[in-house]
Enzyme design. Structure first.
Site, PDB file in Angstrom:
ATOM      1  N   ASP A 135      -9.440  -7.458   5.143  1.00 25.84           N
ATOM      2  CA  ASP A 135     -10.906  -7.443   4.950  1.00 25.84           C
ATOM      3  C   ASP A 135     -11.721  -8.007   6.114  1.00 25.84           C
ATOM      4  OD1 ASP A 135     -10.486  -6.397   2.456  1.00 25.84           O
ATOM      5  OD2 ASP A 135     -11.101  -8.173   1.343  1.00 25.84           O
ATOM      6  N   TYR A 167      -3.062 -14.095   7.420  1.00 27.55           N
ATOM      7  CA  TYR A 167      -4.304 -14.240   6.643  1.00 27.55           C
ATOM      8  C   TYR A 167      -4.820 -15.669   6.705  1.00 27.55           C
ATOM      9  CZ  TYR A 167      -7.442 -13.246   2.627  1.00 27.55           C
ATOM     10  OH  TYR A 167      -8.528 -13.044   1.800  1.00 27.55           O
ATOM     11  N   ASP A 192      -6.740 -12.378  -7.940  1.00 24.01           N
ATOM     12  CA  ASP A 192      -7.669 -12.121  -6.828  1.00 24.01           C
ATOM     13  C   ASP A 192      -8.722 -13.218  -6.710  1.00 24.01           C
ATOM     14  OD1 ASP A 192      -6.547  -9.580  -6.171  1.00 24.01           O
ATOM     15  OD2 ASP A 192      -7.636  -8.684  -7.843  1.00 24.01           O
ATOM     16  N   ARG A 194     -12.631 -17.188   6.935  1.00 30.34           N
ATOM     17  CA  ARG A 194     -11.986 -16.115   6.183  1.00 30.34           C
ATOM     18  C   ARG A 194     -12.803 -15.714   4.952  1.00 30.34           C
ATOM     19  NH1 ARG A 194      -6.292 -17.576   3.836  1.00 30.34           N
ATOM     20  NH2 ARG A 194      -7.543 -18.279   2.066  1.00 30.34           N
ATOM     21  N   ASP A 195     -12.755 -14.433   4.633  1.00 31.58           N
ATOM     22  CA  ASP A 195     -13.400 -13.905   3.419  1.00 31.58           C
ATOM     23  C   ASP A 195     -14.905 -14.189   3.467  1.00 31.58           C
ATOM     24  OD1 ASP A 195     -13.248 -12.539   1.009  1.00 31.58           O
ATOM     25  OD2 ASP A 195     -12.818 -14.320  -0.189  1.00 31.58           O
ATOM     26  N   SER A 255     -11.511 -16.222  -1.736  1.00 31.51           N
ATOM     27  CA  SER A 255     -10.422 -16.508  -0.798  1.00 31.51           C
ATOM     28  C   SER A 255     -10.916 -17.172   0.480  1.00 31.51           C
ATOM     29  CB  SER A 255      -9.647 -15.233  -0.476  1.00 31.51           C
ATOM     30  OG  SER A 255      -8.830 -14.869  -1.571  1.00 31.51           O
TER      31      SER A 255
HETATM   32  C1  BGC Z   1      -5.308 -15.189  -1.708  1.00 29.65           C
HETATM   33  C2  BGC Z   1      -4.048 -15.671  -1.055  1.00 29.65           C
HETATM   34  C3  BGC Z   1      -2.852 -15.002  -1.679  1.00 29.65           C
HETATM   35  C4  BGC Z   1      -3.012 -13.503  -1.634  1.00 29.65           C
HETATM   36  C5  BGC Z   1      -1.879 -12.776  -2.300  1.00 29.65           C
HETATM   37  C6  BGC Z   1      -5.368 -13.690  -1.661  1.00 29.65           C
HETATM   38  O1  BGC Z   1      -6.466 -13.244  -2.389  1.00 29.65           O
HETATM   39  O2  BGC Z   1      -6.417 -15.764  -1.089  1.00 29.65           O
HETATM   40  O3  BGC Z   1      -3.955 -17.060  -1.211  1.00 29.65           O
HETATM   41  O4  BGC Z   1      -1.671 -15.382  -1.007  1.00 29.65           O
HETATM   42  O5  BGC Z   1      -4.210 -13.118  -2.250  1.00 29.65           O
HETATM   43  O6  BGC Z   1      -1.857 -12.996  -3.675  1.00 29.65           O
END
Ligand code: BGC
Length: 392
Positions: free
Chosen positions: A108, A53, A328, A58-59, A65
């Protein structure tokens, strides 16, 4: 374990998120990837699960995120040379050969290229050095390691369930998989519902075409004509489409994140409604208690099915991808930056006082006082454990 009732789920497996280059090495006072794998060895475990990830941009359709890498800033080079290389160097070591390593690939990301190309960040991610190139590269490298099983993220039924989204998503993701060096052999399958809350089944709404008040159930406000109310039929149909339309081998399997989609607790319906009003009927029957299926941030769900292998046809496992109790996204619009992850922002979908971005008639349903994405959120942990279904 230190959390009240933590012992109820502490023995179950969750995924470890490699959410930045620094997570591979790990913080001074915490585990990096190698520490986790050494711990797995010490425990005699035969399975280790982690999430890849850190794509550039990203996102791209949200803020909570946002990641450390940007396409315009050489992000793809760093993704390859620092992030994926860092991961491969660790997990390819001979000492881990006996552990089956499951990787969920980039939550995503490709789904955003199907539905969110109106966002500039996603448009850029749809081009060179973006999500397609990144995932192709990640799959190529991981496929060189024989004990790695990669599952590509496919969002969830409340996002890709409409035919206008489903078919293009299947086609796009199939194309990316087939563009890899080993083609279909580079993946074990697909993962749905990562970090989401969509239930495995809607036990009291098994038929989306059931007529109530002269209308099909899927035309209820909450479903907006999306015939997939639940992950199980969605992933089974997804798998079937990959096999029949895109040449996937029948060995591919599906994962469903059941960490937070149990929807138990006092508000869980215990049978089908008898109302003849469509929306009342649906709202009294559905176990998914969200006010909108697009509400993705810090919902008051409940722990779902425990991790288990081969729970249903075409499904390799129910797994816990998002660890319960991790936020989240931060709820406060006037937030301080997270020092580990300064790109993470406040997303309005995480604000309990805002409306859903796609439907101004309903709120976000987000819990208040949430820290940055990935940070520990004890209030959420308690709610999830209290509302577990099956109960803990
Ligand atoms: C976050 C990550 C995190 C993951 C699991 C994601 O939404 O951006 O930093 O490791 O959730 O909690």
């Amino acid at each position: 374990m230190g959390e009240p009732n933590g012992a109820l789920i502490a023995g179950e497996s969750t995924f470890v998120w490699m959410d930045r280059i620094g997570a591979i090495e790990g913080p001074d006072d915490g585990y990096g990837l190698e520490d986790h794998l050494d711990e797995a060895l010490a425990q005699g475990a035969d399975l280790f699960q982690f999430v890849v990830y850190d794509l550039p941009n990203r996102d791209c359709a949200a803020l909570a995120s946002n990641g450390e890498l940007r396409i315009a800033n050489g992000g793809f080079e760093r993704y390859k040379n620092e992030y994926i290389k860092g991961i491969s160097d660790v997990i390819s070591q001979q000492k881990y050969q006996g552990i089956r390593i499951v990787a969920v690939i980039e939550v995503d990301s490709l789904p955003n290229l199907v539905t969110n190309l109106d966002e500039a960040d996603c448009q850029e991610a749809n081009g060179p050095g973006g999500y397609r190139d990144g995932i192709q590269y990640a799959l190529n490298e991981l496929a060189k390691i024989p004990n790695v099983y990669s599952y590509v993220d496919i969002a969830h039924s409340g996002w890709l369930g409409w035919p206008n989204n489903f078919s293009p998503a299947v086609a796009l993701i199939a194309k990316v998989v087939k563009s890899t060096d080993k083609g279909w052999q580079s993946i074990a399958g697909f993962a749905s519902n990562s970090a989401n809350y969509t239930p495995v089944q809607e036990p009291y709404l098994p038929n989306p075409d059931l007529q109530v008040g002269g209308q099909p159930v899927r035309s209820a406000s909450i479903y907006e004509w999306n015939a997939y109310f639940e992950e199980l039929r969605f992933v089974q149909d997804w798998r079937a489409a990959m096999i029949s339309e895109h040449g996937a081998p029948s060995s591919i399997g599906m994962l469903i994140d059941t960490g937070r989609n149990g929807w138990g607790g006092p508000d869980r319906p215990t049978g089908q409604s008898t109302s003849s009003d469509l929306n009342t009927f649906v709202n009294e029957s559905r176990i998914d208690r969200r006010v909108h299926r697009g509400n993705w941030c810090n919902q008051a769900g409940g722990v779902g099915y425990r991790p288990q292998a081969a729970p249903a046809s075409g499904v390799d496992a129910y797994v816990w991808i998002k660890p319960q109790g991790e936020s989240d996204g931060i709820s406060d619009p006037n937030f301080a930056l997270d020092p580990n992850d300064p790109a993470k922002q406040h997303d309005p979908m995480c604000d309990p006082n805002k409306y859903n971005v796609d439907n101004g008639a309903v709120g976000t349903g987000a819990l208040d006082d949430a820290p940055h994405a990935g940070r520990w959120f004890p209030e959420a942990f308690k709610i999830l454990v209290d509302n577990a279904y099956p109960p803990l």
